[in-house]
Every structure is written in C-alpha cells, then in structure tokens.
Design a protein around this motif. Sequence first.
Motif, PDB file in Angstrom:
ATOM      1  N   ALA A  12       0.847  -1.146  -0.086  1.00 41.97           N
ATOM      2  CA  ALA A  12      -0.032  -0.037  -0.022  1.00 41.97           C
ATOM      3  C   ALA A  12       0.830   1.248  -0.018  1.00 41.97           C
ATOM      4  N   PRO A  13       1.095   1.906  -1.184  1.00 45.93           N
ATOM      5  CA  PRO A  13       0.425   1.824  -2.522  1.00 45.93           C
ATOM      6  C   PRO A  13       0.862   0.490  -3.011  1.00 45.93           C
ATOM      7  N   ASN A  14       0.443  -0.093  -4.094  1.00 47.42           N
ATOM      8  CA  ASN A  14       0.792  -1.302  -4.478  1.00 47.42           C
ATOM      9  C   ASN A  14       1.880  -1.268  -5.556  1.00 47.42           C
ATOM     10  N   ASN A  15       2.870  -2.373  -5.300  1.00 48.98           N
ATOM     11  CA  ASN A  15       3.887  -2.349  -6.601  1.00 48.98           C
ATOM     12  C   ASN A  15       3.647  -3.756  -7.350  1.00 48.98           C
ATOM     13  N   PRO A  16       3.490  -3.712  -8.544  1.00 52.64           N
ATOM     14  CA  PRO A  16       3.944  -3.082  -9.695  1.00 52.64           C
ATOM     15  C   PRO A  16       2.837  -1.945 -10.316  1.00 52.64           C
ATOM     16  N   THR A  17       1.565  -1.829  -9.595  1.00 52.68           N
ATOM     17  CA  THR A  17       0.459  -1.217 -10.248  1.00 52.68           C
ATOM     18  C   THR A  17       0.459   0.191  -9.695  1.00 52.68           C
ATOM     19  N   GLY A  18       0.897   0.567  -8.565  1.00 50.85           N
ATOM     20  CA  GLY A  18       0.738   1.953  -7.904  1.00 50.85           C
ATOM     21  C   GLY A  18      -0.566   2.243  -7.529  1.00 50.85           C
ATOM     22  N   THR A  19      -1.337   1.181  -7.323  1.00 51.80           N
ATOM     23  CA  THR A  19      -2.815   1.473  -6.830  1.00 51.80           C
ATOM     24  C   THR A  19      -2.659   1.704  -5.304  1.00 51.80           C
ATOM     25  N   PRO A  20      -3.468   2.908  -4.883  1.00 54.33           N
ATOM     26  CA  PRO A  20      -3.702   3.105  -3.598  1.00 54.33           C
ATOM     27  C   PRO A  20      -4.398   1.978  -2.761  1.00 54.33           C
ATOM     28  N   LEU A  21      -4.371   1.883  -1.438  1.00 51.06           N
ATOM     29  CA  LEU A  21      -5.318   0.783  -0.561  1.00 51.06           C
ATOM     30  C   LEU A  21      -5.886   1.469   0.557  1.00 51.06           C
ATOM     31  N   PRO A  22      -7.214   1.645   0.405  1.00 50.93           N
ATOM     32  CA  PRO A  22      -7.897   2.441   1.449  1.00 50.93           C
ATOM     33  C   PRO A  22      -7.708   1.561   2.705  1.00 50.93           C
ATOM     34  N   LEU A  23      -8.070   2.140   3.841  1.00 56.57           N
ATOM     35  CA  LEU A  23      -7.750   1.791   5.142  1.00 56.57           C
ATOM     36  C   LEU A  23      -8.925   0.760   5.508  1.00 56.57           C
ATOM     37  N   ASP A  24     -10.103   0.995   4.830  1.00 56.08           N
ATOM     38  CA  ASP A  24     -11.356   0.018   5.099  1.00 56.08           C
ATOM     39  C   ASP A  24     -10.783  -1.502   4.642  1.00 56.08           C
ATOM     40  N   VAL A  25     -10.076  -1.508   3.617  1.00 58.83           N
ATOM     41  CA  VAL A  25      -9.757  -2.739   3.271  1.00 58.83           C
ATOM     42  C   VAL A  25      -8.603  -3.481   4.107  1.00 58.83           C
ATOM     43  N   ILE A  26      -7.862  -2.643   4.561  1.00 51.12           N
ATOM     44  CA  ILE A  26      -6.813  -3.286   5.729  1.00 51.12           C
ATOM     45  C   ILE A  26      -7.490  -3.707   7.197  1.00 51.12           C
ATOM     46  N   GLU A  27      -8.626  -2.804   7.436  1.00 54.44           N
ATOM     47  CA  GLU A  27      -9.368  -3.303   8.546  1.00 54.44           C
ATOM     48  C   GLU A  27     -10.175  -4.717   8.212  1.00 54.44           C
ATOM     49  N   ALA A  28     -10.596  -4.862   7.168  1.00 49.44           N
ATOM     50  CA  ALA A  28     -11.534  -5.923   6.676  1.00 49.44           C
ATOM     51  C   ALA A  28     -10.644  -7.051   6.706  1.00 49.44           C
ATOM     52  N   VAL A  29      -9.387  -6.854   6.165  1.00 48.15           N
ATOM     53  CA  VAL A  29      -8.477  -8.295   5.967  1.00 48.15           C
ATOM     54  C   VAL A  29      -8.076  -8.667   7.228  1.00 48.15           C
TER      55      VAL A  29
END
Length: 363
Positions: A167-184
């Motif tokens: 977060a952000p993701n490599n190799p795509t550069g994509t952001p990762l919202p905090l609610d995804v982290i909480e859900a995981v």
Amino acid sequence: MDRVTVSLDELPIRDDLRGQKPYGAPQAPLPVALNVNENTHPVPPEVADDIADAVARALREINRYPDREFLALREGFAQYLGHGLDASQIWAGNGSNEVLQHVLQAFAGPGRSAFGFGPTYSMYPLLTSGVGAEWIGGTRGHAYELSPEDAAEQVERARPDVIFLCAPNNPTGTPLPLDVIEAVYDASHGIVVVDEAYQEFAPRDSPSALTLLGGRPRLAVSRTMSKAFAFAGARVGYLAADPALIDALRLVRLPYHLSALTQAAAGAALQHATTMLRMVDEIVVQRDRMSATLEALGYRPSESWTNFVLFGGVADPAATWRALYDRGVLIRDIGIPGHLRVTAGTEEETTAFLEALAEIGAR
C-alpha cells in the motif's frame, strides 16, 4: 585446481526451490535507468557530508560489535513516523526485504502459508518459498482495486498465516484504502503486514496504516529508506508493530544484523528528513507529468501513488522495451500483458524517456 561445473539440478537443493529463478531486474550501464523504482535524485551534498561524518565516527570503534538492539536508530524511526510510537514498537533490517523475511521466519515456515493480492510485489512469493511456506495468490479487480468485502472473503477462504498488503501497490501504483486493511485484519487469524514502501509518494492528506496499529497486535506496517530517502544502496528498512510482535522478530534475526556503519548512516539521514522529503515533491511532479504525457501519447497509465507509473496499451511490450533500451533508456517489463512500468526520475530523465517513447510511436 580443476574447476568442476555441474547444473543446479545436480546439487541436493530443496525440492521446493527447484525450477525457481532468483529475483532480479536487468542491469545495464545506460544513461537513463528507470527500471527499479530507485530515487534517481542524488543525495544533497550537505546530507551526504553529515552521513560521511557519522560513518567516520563509527569507524573509530569498528573493532567492536554494534549495538545489537540499535536503540538510537529505532528511536529515530519512531520520531520520524510519529503517531505516538516509541522504540519498543520499531524494528529494522538490511532493507525492508530482510524485515519481511524476519516476519515470515517468525510466523510462517513449513506447513504454513502467506498470502497476497496479485499482481503485487514479486519478492513476497520468493521470500515465502525461502522459509519453506506455501504462497497463496489472491486476485484484484480490473483496475487492480480491492474492496473490503472481496478482500475479506478471499482471506477467509485462504486462511493464511501471514498476509502482505502492498500500500500503495507495486507494480501497479494502486492506493489501498484503510477499510480494506481493517476488513482483512478482521477476517484473518494471522499476521497482517502493510508494506508502505511508497507511502511518502502518496497524497499528503492520505492516512497511513500506522493509524490502525492501536488495538491490533497482529498488524505491522513496514517502510523503507530506499525510495523517499534515496538510500537504496545503504539497504535500510524498518517496521512498526506491537512490542510483542517486535519481540518475535528478535527470535529469528541474526546476531548484530545491522552493522555499526549502517546504523550511523541511517541515523544521520533521518536527521535530514525534511530535506529528503522535498525531493519527493519533485518526483511526484515528474510522475504526474509522465502520466499525463503517456495518456496524450495514447497509452493507459494506471493511477499511481508511488514513484513509478504502470502503463497499458503497449502492443508489444518486449519490442517497446528493446526500442527504449537501444535509445539509452531502461524501464521494466514486469510481465503484465500489454503493460510496462517506468520510474519517475529527474526532470531530465523523465524528458529523455518521454521523448524516446514518442519517437518509437512515431516510427
């Protein structure tokens, strides 16, 4: 003495390592190297001078082992990260890869598994196989995004012991919202590592996963000095987590794993955080310029919160990579069909890449 040469398969290597290839990007002495997401800006002279002075002082006692607990450096990282962290919540290693390896050594291993949502950092599976654990690959949406519901469902099915969230993701550069982290985290029973190697390149108002550490003893947030601090050659990474998780990493680290010279250099660089982060602002300008020009040239750049841009719409990635190489520009083919990845460099390097790519398209 006669030289004896055998193939790798003739050696008694572990069965699970047979057929694998070591990590590595092409290395070539080209004028413009934008392939491994380095900070291509040189360290400012005043910062380099302070680092050299700190290393020189450390050399006077190089005959002695370094501080095994590297307390001064951990305090420096805690102060830099903020969020009320202290040295007991900080760990460090020779690059963030070693820090992630420590996590896997402590919490994965034979009979256990690690998980990540692909495409993601290619070292995660390699580090996992290195400790004899199973790698389980999850999936992302069409724009490489993740929703809390889908992410949690995939984790519940896989039941991994360690989860990597880039977060952000490599190799795509994509952001990762905090609610995804909480859900995981809520869906898992294992260790959740949020790899924030590129967090300094995200918008300044975007919250870090460090804000989630309170009350989550299985959560860890890793960082690196390689990117924002232009310290790739020094190999320094670090992690913030609950003190109990830090204690677990002590069980697997090698004695005195951070040299006195590394500790001195990193500590001196941290004293100049404000100066180094000004370079980040310059890199973000070039990243956004790169994305806008790529789009104007007919390519499809992905949203990036990092110091690189993944762009699609490449008819023949291998041919385009070679054409850029022949013009003295090195970028990365990361194996996603129709895509290439390029690091945002200095203004001059970015111009060289864009002009070379435009010339290729005009042929």
